[in-house]
Design an enzyme around this catalytic site. Structure first.
Site, PDB file in Angstrom:
ATOM      1  N   HIS A   1       0.839  -1.202   0.000  1.00 20.50           N
ATOM      2  CA  HIS A   1       0.000   0.000   0.000  1.00 20.50           C
ATOM      3  C   HIS A   1       0.874   1.253   0.000  1.00 20.50           C
ATOM      4  O   HIS A   1       0.687   2.162  -0.826  1.00 20.50           O
ATOM      5  CB  HIS A   1      -0.912  -0.014   1.234  1.00 20.50           C
ATOM      6  CG  HIS A   1      -1.724   1.231   1.405  1.00 20.50           C
ATOM      7  ND1 HIS A   1      -3.055   1.304   1.051  1.00 20.50           N
ATOM      8  CD2 HIS A   1      -1.405   2.459   1.905  1.00 20.50           C
ATOM      9  CE1 HIS A   1      -3.508   2.519   1.313  1.00 20.50           C
ATOM     10  NE2 HIS A   1      -2.530   3.240   1.842  1.00 20.50           N
ATOM     11  N   GLU A   2       1.820   1.298   0.924  1.00 16.05           N
ATOM     12  CA  GLU A   2       2.692   2.459   1.010  1.00 16.05           C
ATOM     13  C   GLU A   2       3.636   2.537  -0.197  1.00 16.05           C
ATOM     14  O   GLU A   2       4.005   3.634  -0.634  1.00 16.05           O
ATOM     15  CB  GLU A   2       3.503   2.409   2.311  1.00 16.05           C
ATOM     16  CG  GLU A   2       2.659   2.478   3.573  1.00 16.05           C
ATOM     17  CD  GLU A   2       1.797   3.723   3.648  1.00 16.05           C
ATOM     18  OE1 GLU A   2       2.232   4.788   3.151  1.00 16.05           O
ATOM     19  OE2 GLU A   2       0.681   3.639   4.197  1.00 16.05           O
TER      20      GLU A   2
ATOM     21  N   HIS B   1       2.003   4.559  -2.866  1.00 21.54           N
ATOM     22  CA  HIS B   1       2.222   5.994  -2.665  1.00 21.54           C
ATOM     23  C   HIS B   1       3.635   6.388  -3.092  1.00 21.54           C
ATOM     24  O   HIS B   1       3.846   7.389  -3.786  1.00 21.54           O
ATOM     25  CB  HIS B   1       2.058   6.355  -1.181  1.00 21.54           C
ATOM     26  CG  HIS B   1       0.664   6.212  -0.645  1.00 21.54           C
ATOM     27  ND1 HIS B   1      -0.432   6.776  -1.245  1.00 21.54           N
ATOM     28  CD2 HIS B   1       0.195   5.579   0.470  1.00 21.54           C
ATOM     29  CE1 HIS B   1      -1.515   6.508  -0.534  1.00 21.54           C
ATOM     30  NE2 HIS B   1      -1.155   5.776   0.508  1.00 21.54           N
TER      31      HIS B   1
END
Length: 377
Positions: free
Chosen positions: A25-26, A29
């Site tokens: 998920h990170e 980003h």
């Protein structure tokens, strides 16, 4: 006899489920931020004090925190939870400020923020696509193969060979659709449209309530219509068909989750069914004890959960940032800092309240409150 996967297996399974999902998920980003030329100052798996880490040649500190319940990527210029620039940002040299998060146009900031939840959905799609290639896609039609005696289906006049077309107006493309619809609606009265000998008919019935206890001691109720499927049909798919199948399975899973959440919001299901990290850990251990495929399936479901929750328009979450970026795009100027500050305080309070609620529920699912009541009594 109740089976218990054990504490160590549960911790291992929890780490295998949550760790990679938070990291990816990170990473979503991070990579989109890098694409737009934003410097990442820190990438952390876990919160709190750093256990260990390393700094790469770009100046990004990759680290692990002692509390493994999440993670974050901190971009240059992203100096507070509301992602608002402050005096320190204004004092940066122009070249350095150009590499900060806040220096980027709103559409780039929105894509950077959205990349995390989108990555979660992509993970689920790829997992389901892999299962589709290995096992095939379940195309068993919503046709009655048999009817249980004294069941809601029998009382409504359904018979073998009838094809269920829709329930409460929702199309039933496969028997799996029918099963997912009914399992969430114990004791509810639903309308059924079906085809009998080529003739379209309509009826209504009240689903039975089945109380079950699984091998791990978990108790739950599910709805039952009282029909059995016909011969199972699994369609083999190649690489080109697997991805659309993965998208469809992800969409169906999200729809099932939204169904359950809607029932909790409207009071048709108990709020006790909401769970948090402790329950995820418990379920992870149970699924790992059933085998790796079961755990991988759970990872896909949890990934969809993470993607959906993070897109909710709640300050402190990715969806809250996207909400304010949408307002900024419409107004052509950022939301006032004081408004953002109060909104994010409210968002933090809401998240903490939800965390407290799900923790109470999680401890209840472990029997903690029942044991305490017995001790007090």
């Amino acid at each position: 006899m109740t089976q218990n996967p054990g504490f160590l297996l549960t911790i291992l399974a929890f780490a295998l489920v949550l760790g990679p999902l938070v990291f990816l998920h990170e990473l979503g980003h991070y990579f989109v931020g890098r694409w737009f030329g934003v410097k990442a100052e820190a990438f952390s798996v876990g919160f709190g004090r750093e256990i260990f880490g390393v700094t790469d040649r770009r100046g990004t500190r990759w680290k692990f925190g002692w509390l493994p319940l999440g993670g974050y990527v901190r971009f240059a210029g992203d100096m507070n939870p509301a992602s608002q620039p402050d005096a320190q940002w204004l004092e940066l040299p122009a070249a350095e400020r150009a590499r900060t998060f806040q220096a980027k146009p709103v559409w780039q900031r929105a894509l950077i923020v959205a990349a995390g939840p989108v990555t979660n959905f992509i993970i689920a799609i790829l997992i389901f696509a892999a299962f589709a290639m290995i096992l095939g896609v379940d195309r068993t039609p919503a046709t009655v193969g048999g009817v249980l005696a004294n069941s809601p289906a029998a009382e409504a006049g359904l018979s073998a060979g009838d094809r269920i077309v829709s329930m409460d107006g929702r199309s039933m493309e496969s028997f799996k659709d029918l099963a997912n619809f009914t399992v969430l609606r114990p004791a509810e009265t639903v309308s059924v449209t079906y085809r009998h000998d080529g003739e379209l008919r309509k009826t209504s019935l009240t689903l039975a309530t089945i109380h079950e206890r699984d091998r791990f001691g978990n108790e739950f109720s599910r709805g039952q219509i009282g029909i059995a499927p016909g011969a199972p049909v699994y369609q083999p798919v190649g690489v080109l068909q697997a991805l659309p199948a993965g998208v469809q399975m992800t969409r169906d899973t999200l729809g099932w989750m939204l169904d359950g959440l809607g029932q909790i919001v409207t009071g048709r299901r108990s709020v006790d069914e909401l769970g948090g990290p402790i329950r995820i850990a418990k379920i992870s251990g149970e699924q790992l004890s059933l085998g790796l495929p079961a755990l991988i399936s759970l990872i896909a479901v949890i990934s969809i959960n993470l993607g959906f929750i993070n897109l909710l328009p709640v300050p402190m979450l990715d969806g809250g940032h996207l909400f304010f970026y949408a307002i900024e795009a419409i107004r052509r100027k950022p939301v006032e800092p004081q408004v953002m500050e109060w909104a994010f305080r409210g968002g933090l309070a809401a998240i903490l309240a939800l965390f407290l609620l799900v923790t109470i529920n999680d401890l209840g699912s472990l029997g903690v409150w029942h044991s305490l009541a017995g001790l007090i009594g």
